[in-house]
Scaffold this motif. Structure first.
Motif, PDB file in Angstrom:
ATOM      1  N   TYR A  11      16.370  37.130  13.308  1.00 53.35           N
ATOM      2  CA  TYR A  11      17.427  37.890  12.643  1.00 53.35           C
ATOM      3  C   TYR A  11      16.834  39.129  11.998  1.00 53.35           C
ATOM      4  CZ  TYR A  11      20.364  33.927  13.531  1.00 53.35           C
ATOM      5  OH  TYR A  11      21.069  32.959  14.152  1.00 53.35           O
ATOM      6  N   GLU A  12      17.490  40.244  12.234  1.00 57.22           N
ATOM      7  CA  GLU A  12      17.050  41.493  11.613  1.00 57.22           C
ATOM      8  C   GLU A  12      18.028  41.857  10.532  1.00 57.22           C
ATOM      9  OE1 GLU A  12      16.553  45.077  13.901  1.00 57.22           O
ATOM     10  OE2 GLU A  12      14.781  44.197  14.836  1.00 57.22           O
ATOM     11  N   ILE A  13      17.522  42.210   9.356  1.00 58.17           N
ATOM     12  CA  ILE A  13      18.418  42.632   8.279  1.00 58.17           C
ATOM     13  C   ILE A  13      18.850  44.067   8.535  1.00 58.17           C
ATOM     14  CG2 ILE A  13      18.580  43.111   5.812  1.00 58.17           C
ATOM     15  CD1 ILE A  13      16.543  40.863   5.403  1.00 58.17           C
ATOM     16  N   ASN A  14      20.139  44.302   8.487  1.00 62.13           N
ATOM     17  CA  ASN A  14      20.634  45.666   8.682  1.00 62.13           C
ATOM     18  C   ASN A  14      20.413  46.465   7.409  1.00 62.13           C
ATOM     19  OD1 ASN A  14      21.622  45.548  11.357  1.00 62.13           O
ATOM     20  ND2 ASN A  14      23.250  44.201  10.599  1.00 62.13           N
ATOM     21  N   VAL A  15      19.926  47.673   7.598  1.00 65.35           N
ATOM     22  CA  VAL A  15      19.628  48.515   6.444  1.00 65.35           C
ATOM     23  C   VAL A  15      20.580  49.694   6.428  1.00 65.35           C
ATOM     24  CG1 VAL A  15      17.775  49.632   5.207  1.00 65.35           C
ATOM     25  CG2 VAL A  15      17.227  47.978   6.983  1.00 65.35           C
ATOM     26  N   SER A  16      21.177  49.928   5.247  1.00 64.02           N
ATOM     27  CA  SER A  16      21.986  51.148   5.132  1.00 64.02           C
ATOM     28  C   SER A  16      21.928  51.620   3.689  1.00 64.02           C
ATOM     29  CB  SER A  16      23.428  50.870   5.549  1.00 64.02           C
ATOM     30  OG  SER A  16      23.968  49.887   4.698  1.00 64.02           O
TER      31      SER A  16
ATOM     32  N   LYS B 118      24.029  54.048   8.144  1.00 69.73           N
ATOM     33  CA  LYS B 118      22.992  53.161   8.666  1.00 69.73           C
ATOM     34  C   LYS B 118      21.611  53.794   8.540  1.00 69.73           C
ATOM     35  CE  LYS B 118      24.678  49.544  11.403  1.00 69.73           C
ATOM     36  NZ  LYS B 118      24.123  48.495  12.228  1.00 69.73           N
ATOM     37  N   LYS B 119      20.658  52.973   8.172  1.00 72.05           N
ATOM     38  CA  LYS B 119      19.272  53.457   8.084  1.00 72.05           C
ATOM     39  C   LYS B 119      18.462  52.710   9.116  1.00 72.05           C
ATOM     40  CE  LYS B 119      19.221  56.360   4.662  1.00 72.05           C
ATOM     41  NZ  LYS B 119      18.678  57.686   4.785  1.00 72.05           N
ATOM     42  N   LEU B 120      17.391  53.359   9.548  1.00 71.36           N
ATOM     43  CA  LEU B 120      16.547  52.714  10.538  1.00 71.36           C
ATOM     44  C   LEU B 120      15.299  52.155   9.876  1.00 71.36           C
ATOM     45  CD1 LEU B 120      16.992  55.400  13.245  1.00 71.36           C
ATOM     46  CD2 LEU B 120      17.731  53.032  13.424  1.00 71.36           C
ATOM     47  N   ARG B 121      14.867  51.010  10.386  1.00 72.37           N
ATOM     48  CA  ARG B 121      13.632  50.442   9.843  1.00 72.37           C
ATOM     49  C   ARG B 121      12.454  51.306  10.280  1.00 72.37           C
ATOM     50  NH1 ARG B 121      12.572  45.049  10.321  1.00 72.37           N
ATOM     51  NH2 ARG B 121      14.309  43.976   9.372  1.00 72.37           N
TER      52      ARG B 121
ATOM     53  N   THR C 236       8.042  48.137  15.151  1.00 70.17           N
ATOM     54  CA  THR C 236       9.385  48.667  15.204  1.00 70.17           C
ATOM     55  C   THR C 236       9.651  49.278  16.559  1.00 70.17           C
ATOM     56  OG1 THR C 236       8.638  49.518  13.098  1.00 70.17           O
ATOM     57  CG2 THR C 236      10.961  49.789  13.636  1.00 70.17           C
TER      58      THR C 236
ATOM     59  N   LYS D 197      19.472  52.206  20.063  1.00 72.13           N
ATOM     60  CA  LYS D 197      18.589  52.327  18.905  1.00 72.13           C
ATOM     61  C   LYS D 197      17.590  53.457  19.079  1.00 72.13           C
ATOM     62  CE  LYS D 197      18.145  48.425  15.904  1.00 72.13           C
ATOM     63  NZ  LYS D 197      17.296  47.333  15.485  1.00 72.13           N
TER      64      LYS D 197
END
Lengths: 446, 311
Positions: free
Chosen positions: A159-164, A170-173, A279, A290
C-alpha cells in the motif's frame, strides 16, 4: 579602459594554448566516459554470473519454493547422502549446498536447514534464501488455520500512502529529493569550477611573480585591472573547457549508448540515492501516468529563476573565491607556501557540499539549510540546492532569497576590496613568507 | 618649463618603516639623471611613485608642469630592476602585448617593433619563446619594450645588469641616442663609472633622505678639496719632499707614469691659487705632472654616505 580586454585576451590565450590544458580538455571526457563504461561493464558482468546452489531435500516441505531467479539457480540432488552431496557440490564448483532435512513439522525443518559453502556466503544470498523459508513457513501455518487462498494472495499487496497538500493538490513522493539533486548538481558545478579554476588564477599570479614580469606590467596597468583581467580570462578559459567537456562527454555517452545498447538511465542510476531510485523503480512498475506527473512536476520547476540564480550565484561566488585565490598567489613566492592559506578557502566549500547533501536534501527549509544558504561563503552552493522548490509559498521565502543575494553582494565587494589590496602590495614583495598578521598590515598601506 | 619631473617633499611610509622622508628633486628636460644610493635607500620606492605603482603619503610629483596623472603612464618607460617576461609566450606576441598595454595600437606597435628588432639585429627572434633565449637576449627585448612607445621619460633601474660588455655598450649608445632625440632619462645604478660617463645630473638618496643633488659638475666642484697631483723630476726626492711639507699638506700619490719621479698629492690652503703652487714647484724641480684631483662620483658617494652614518 581598453586595457582590460587586452589582459583578458592574453590570459585566455595563455591558458587555452597551454599544453597541459589542452591535454586535460581532450582526455577528461574520454576518461570519464571510459570509467563509466568500465563500471557499467563490470557491474553487468558481475550480475550476470549466476550463483549455482545445490539442494538436497530429504523431506516433503520446500519442494517447489526455491526457484531460479536473476542471481541464483538451484540444482536438486536426489537420493544421496549429505556427505556425497557436499562432495559433489564442491567438485562441481557450486556456490554452495542447501540442506533441508526430513521432519514432520515445517518449523522443525526450517530450524535445521543448513547451508554449506567453501567461502562464507554473501549476505544478500543468505537473506534471499531465508526469506523463501520465512514466507513458506508463514503460508503453511496460515493455511493450517484454514485461511483461504485468495486471502493469502492479497496479503502480499503493498500500500502506498497518497500524498497531497492541504488544498488537495496531489504531491509526488521523492520529488523533493529529485529537485534537490538538480539543485545540488548546479551547486556541485560551482564548487568544482571554483576549486579548479581558482587554483589556475592563483598559479598564474605566482607565475607572474616568479618570472618578475609583474613590475613591468603594473607600470602600465592598475593592479586591480590586472587581477580582474586575470580572473575573467581564466574563467572564460574554464567555461570553454567545461563546454567542450559537456559536449564531448555527451557525444561520447551517446555513442556508447548506441554501441552497447546501454540506456542513459542505467548509467546515471548509480549516482542517484537509493530513496529516489526506489521511487523511480516503483513508478516504472506502476502506472504510466505517474511518469507524466513526475515530468510535469519537473517542468514546473521555475527553471528561469533557477538558471538566473545559478548565473548570479556562480558569478558572485566565483569572483569572491578567485579573488581570494589571486590574493594568496600574490602574497606568496611559490606554490608550496600556499598550503597554509588553502585550507580556510576550501573548508567553506566542502562544508557547503556536505551540509547540502546531508541536511538540505532531507529538509530543504530547515534551520541549518537556511543558515548556510544565507552565509555568503556557502550560499552559492546551498541556496541552489533549495531553489528548485521555487521561491515564495512552499519554497524559499522571498526574504531569504533577497537577504542571501544581498549578503553575497556585500561580501563580494568587501572581499574583492581586501583581496585587491593584498594583491597590490603582495605582488611587489619578494622573499618573504607572509603571515596573516603581515597581510593585515598590508591592508593599511595606501 | 625646464624640468620634466619635479618631486616636492615626498614622504612614504610602509607601516612603521619610512621609505622616503621629505625628498625633493627635479629632473631637467633632456638630461640623463643619475639616481644613486645604497641598497634599501628608497630609490625603488621613489621610482615606483613616479610610475604610479604606489602613491606618496605626503608631497607632490609634477610631470611636465602638471600633477602626475594616470594618463602620464603612457609617457613613461620603466625598466625595473626586478624584471622578466612571460616565459612561455613568444617574443613578438609578448612585445606586442606589452606595447599595447602602453597604449600603442597593434599596427603602430608592429611597425616600431620591426624597426627596433632590425636596429638591434634580433629580427629572427620574433617567433621564439622567451624560455629559449639567454638572459642577455631577454634583456634586449625588455629594453625595446621599455622604449617602444617613445616615452618622454625613461627610467632605467640597473639597465646594464646581465649584459656582456659589447651589448652593454650597444644599450648605452641607444640610451644616449634616445636622449639626443629629446627623451629624459632617469638612471639608477650602482655602477659609478657609468654614472660618471652618462649622467648630467645626480641625486643621492641615503636612509630615505636625499643627501645631495644637482648638476654633476657642480657637485664635483663642491667636493673638490683644492688638491693637486704632481710629478716632480728631481735628484733628491727626500729633500724636496721635506721642503714642500713645510708649506703644504703633502701626501703620497699613486698615479702611473713612465719615469721614476717624486709623486705627491698636495692640498692647497684656501686663498692659494694653483699658479702659486706651480710657480713654487717649477722653481725647485722639473714638473712632469700637474693635475687637479677631481673627486670621482664613487668618492663622493662613499664620502657622503659615511659622513651621514657618523652623524
Amino acid at each position: 579602459m581598453s586595457k582590460l580586454p587586452l589582459i583578458i585576451k592574453r590570459e585566455y590565450l595563455a591558458k587555452v594554448r597551454n599544453k597541459s590544458f589542452i591535454v586535460m580538455t581532450i582526455l577528461s571526457p574520454l576518461l570519464v566516459v571510459g570509467m563509466a563504461a568500465l563500471v557499467f561493464y563490470l557491474t553487468k558482468a558481475n550480475n550476470e554470473e549466476k550463483k549455482v546452489i545445490g539442494i538436497l531435500n530429504e523431506g516433503n516441505f520446500f519442494r517447489a519454493q526455491f526457484k531460479d531467479d536473476a542471481s541464483l539457480s538451484f540444482i536438486p540432488f536426489r537420493d544421496i547422502s549429505l556427505e556425497k552431496a557436499k562432495d559433489s557440490a564442491q567438485h562441481q564448483a557450486y556456490y554452495g549446498l542447501l540442506y533441508i532435512p526430513q521432519g514432520d513439522h515445517i518449523e522443525d525443518v526450517a530450524e535445521h536447514i543448513a547451508f554449506f559453502s567453501k567461502e562464507s556466503p554473501g549476505l544478500s544470498t543468505l537473506s534471499s534464501l531465508e526469506s523463501v523459508v520465512r514466507n513458506q513457513v508463514r503460508e503453511v501455518k496460515l493455511r493450517n488455520f484454514g485461511v483461504p487462498d485468495e486471502v493469502l494472495r492479497d496479503m502480499g499487496k503493498n500500500y502506498e500512502i497518497n500524498v497531497s497538500n492541504f488544498t488537495g493538490e496531489k504531491k509526488l513522493r521523492g520529488i523533493n529529493e529529485i529537485k534537490a539533486i538538480i539543485g545540488g548538481a548546479f551547486g556541485y558545478l560551482i564548487m568544482m569550477f571554483i576549486i579548479i579554476y581558482g587554483a589556475f588564477v592563483m598559479r598564474s599570479v605566482i607565475e607572474e611573480k616568479t618570472s618578475r614580469i609583474i613590475e613591468v606590467i603594473i607600470s602600465s596597468v592598475k593592479p586591480f585591472q590586472l587581477m580582474l583581467g586575470k580572473i575573467i580570462g581564466t574563467s572564460l578559459a574554464g567555461i570553454t573547457q567545461f563546454l567542450i567537456w559537456i559536449v564531448s562527454a555527451g557525444f561520447l555517452l551517446f555513442l556508447l549508448a548506441t554501441f552497447l545498447g546501454v540506456s542513459m538511465g542505467e548509467l546515471g542510476g548509480s549516482q542517484i540515492p537509493p530513496d529516489a531510485l526506489d521511487t523511480v523503480n516503483n513508478m516504472s512498475g506502476g502506472a504510466q501516468e505517474k511518469v507524466q506527473l513526475y515530468l510535469m512536476e519537473l517542468l514546473n520547476i521555475s527553471w528561469g529563476i533557477l538558471l538566473l540564480s545559478f548565473v548570479i550565484y556562480f558569478i558572485l561566488g566565483y569572483l569572491i573565491y578567485s579573488s581570494i585565490y589571486a590574493a594568496i598567489g600574490a602574497a606568496v613566492d611559490n606554490e608550496t607556501d600556499t598550503q597554509q592559506f588553502m585550507f580556510p578557502v576550501i573548508m567553506p566549500l566542502m562544508l557547503a557540499i556536505y551540509v547540502g547533501f546531508f541536511s538540505v536534501f532531507n529538509n530543504p527549509h530547515g534551520p541549518i539549510a537556511v543558515a548556510f544558504s544565507l552565509f555568503p561563503l556557502t550560499s552559492p552552493i546551498v541556496m541552489l540546492m533549495r531553489l528548485p522548490g521555487g521561491i515564495g509559498a512552499g519554497g524559499v521565502p522571498v526574504w531569504q532569497f533577497a537577504a542571501s543575494i544581498a549578503l553575497l553582494v556585500v561580501t563580494f565587494l568587501g572581499i574583492v576590496w581586501v583581496a585587491a589590496k593584498i594583491y597590490r602590495v603582495g605582488i611587489l614583495m619578494y622573499g618573504k613568507k607572509p603571515t596573516y598578521k603581515e597581510m593585515y598590515r598590508w591592508l593599511k598601506y595606501s | 618649463m625646464s624640468n620634466l619631473l619635479e618631486v616636492s617633499n615626498v614622504s612614504k611610509k610602509y607601516g612603521q618603516y619610512t621609505a622616503l622622508d621629505d625628498v625633493s628633486l627635479h629632473v631637467p628636460k633632456g638630461s640623463i639623471f643619475g639616481l644613486l644610493g645604497p641598497n634599501g635607500a628608497g630609490k625603488t620606492t621613489l621610482i615606483r611613485i613616479v610610475n604610479q605603482i604606489t602613491y606618496p603619503d605626503k608631497g607632490t610629483v609634477m610631470f611636465n608642469g602638471k600633477p602626475l596623472q594616470p594618463e602620464h603612464i603612457a609617457k613613461i618607460g620603466y625598466l625595473p630592476e626586478e624584471r622578466g617576461l612571460y616565459k612561455s609566450m613568444k617574443v613578438g606576441e609578448q612585445a606586442l602585448y606589452l606595447a599595447q598595454l602602453k597604449g600603442l595600437s597593434k599596427k603602430e606597435a608592429k611597425e616600431r617593433l620591426q624597426y627596433w628588432f632590425d636596429r638591434l639585429g634580433i629580427g629572427d627572434w620574433w617567433n621564439k619563446k622567451i624560455q629559449e633565449l639567454s638572459k642577455g637576449m631577454a634583456q634586449k627585448i625588455q629594453f625595446v619594450v621599455t622604449v617602444l612607445h617613445k616615452p618622454d621619460l625613461l627610467i632605467f633601474d640597473e639597465p646594464f645588469s646581465g649584459f656582456d660588455p659589447i651589448n652593454a655598450n650597444i644599450i648605452k649608445d641607444e640610451i644616449l641616442h634616445l636622449r639626443d632625440q629629446g627623451a629624459t632619462v632617469i638612471f639608477s645604478t650602482h655602477r659609478m663609472e657609468s654614472v660618471e660617463e652618462l649622467c648630467d645630473d645626480i641625486a643621492l638618496i641615503h636612509k630615505s633622505r636625499k643627501m645631495l643633488d644637482g648638476k654633476l659638475v657642480d657637485i664635483k666642484r663642491q667636493h673638490r678639496s683644492n688638491t693637486f697631483e704632481v710629478g716632480l723630476d728631481t735628484t733628491n726626492h727626500q729633500a724636496l719632499r721635506t721642503a714642500l711639507e713645510e708649506r703644504y699638506a703633502v701626501s703620497d700619490a699613486g698615479f702611473k707614469s713612465l719615469s721614476d719621479e717624486l709623486k705627491l698629492r698636495i692640498r692647497l690652503q684656501p686663498g692659494h691659487s694653483p699658479n702659486d703652487l706651480l710657480h713654487d714647484l717649477m722653481s725647485q724641480a722639473t714638473v712632469t705632472h700637474f693635475v687637479e684631483l677631481i673627486p670621482s662620483v664613487n668618492d663622493i658617494f662613499i664620502q657622503t654616505v659615511k659622513d651621514s652614518d657618523h652623524e
